[in-house]
Design a protein around this motif. Sequence first.
Motif: not given
Length: 399
Positions: A138, A113, A73, A70
């Motif tokens: 994301n 995700t 993100w 991440a």
Amino acid sequence: MGYEFSAADVAFLTSAAGREALAVAAGFELSPASRLADVAAARKLVPEHASAVLETAVLRRKSLAKLSTADDWLFTDAALQQATPTPVALHRAERLRDRDVHDVTCSIGADLTVLGRVARRCIGSDLDPIRLAMARHNCARAGVDPLLVRADALRPVSTAGVVVADPARRDASGRRKWRAADLVPSLDELVAAHRGRELAVKCAPGLDFEAVDWAREIELVSLDGQVREACLWTGSLATARRRATVLRTGSPQWTITEEEPDDCPVRTVGEWVVDPDGAVVRAGLVRHYAARHGLGQLDPHIAYLTGDRPPPGIRAFRVVEHGHYTEKALRAVLRRHEVGRLEILVRGLDVDPNTLRPRLKLSGPTEATVVLTRIGRTPTAILCHATRTGVERPENGYS
């Protein structure tokens, strides 16, 4: 609860100029001591979106301890706090492999995700347009492309597949909510809205499970020794009434259910003391865990276990000596063993380790652990040395 992002902020952060600003901000110190300097630098860099850039840089750095991929993100502070750690999300997603899945509280997309890689078809929805825009970004960065729609979790917009939900567990001030009726949406409302659908509902591990009698399985999941979540499963997704799943970095995961035998004796202190993983304790499976590993209980009402051989892959405590607990007696034992550093574990006694420790007047080169507990009506102190036991190949219920 952190900075409130606007749609204009999200549009900027996902633009070429926003990405460039975030790359520069990633090099800031971003510590409490550097706060004023960081704010000044961000305002000079992008005056109109300085707060959004600085908040995103801070949250990205925080996310690295929880989410494995991440670093590019977008988050809100509250969404990051509630996001599922990646190993836990991967474990839950495996139970949904090759199914149609609708995450009705998808937030910034942390679960999507992962689900997007294993589900046959995947939908994400949320009422908050800002979080939904972040989820779109994301998911794209993670290489998945679920269908994303703005919708209320209590007003179904799909009709097939499994409903995944993660109700909000904090109020406007950030304080945690523990009652099923206080979650947003409440669990009863969620079940009623999706009646006839199979559900996987993530909750806090401290939830009162007596209030969720509609759940066919309650799974407690821990990660690296910390109980992270409870997941409530319904329909064919459920395979046992109670389950504990233990995830550890670098070790095989394992699980135990109430369908296993729970015959274990109450016995005197053996060579080792074992403090079962919190997921096992919270799931009410201490006796099942003891039976699996040939251990006994020190007391039928307390979770400490004992035996002559500890289970593999855990932090166990080799007993040095034990006896009736009083502060005076414990102080004498610690002085005799020259204990200068002491870990204090307590269960079944009204003892505050932080208050007790300075009164023990520790001195010496030895490091030890003391287990303070009640055996029957007797306060007991067990002096131990903590040891990490070896890891064996998964067997007998391990997976």
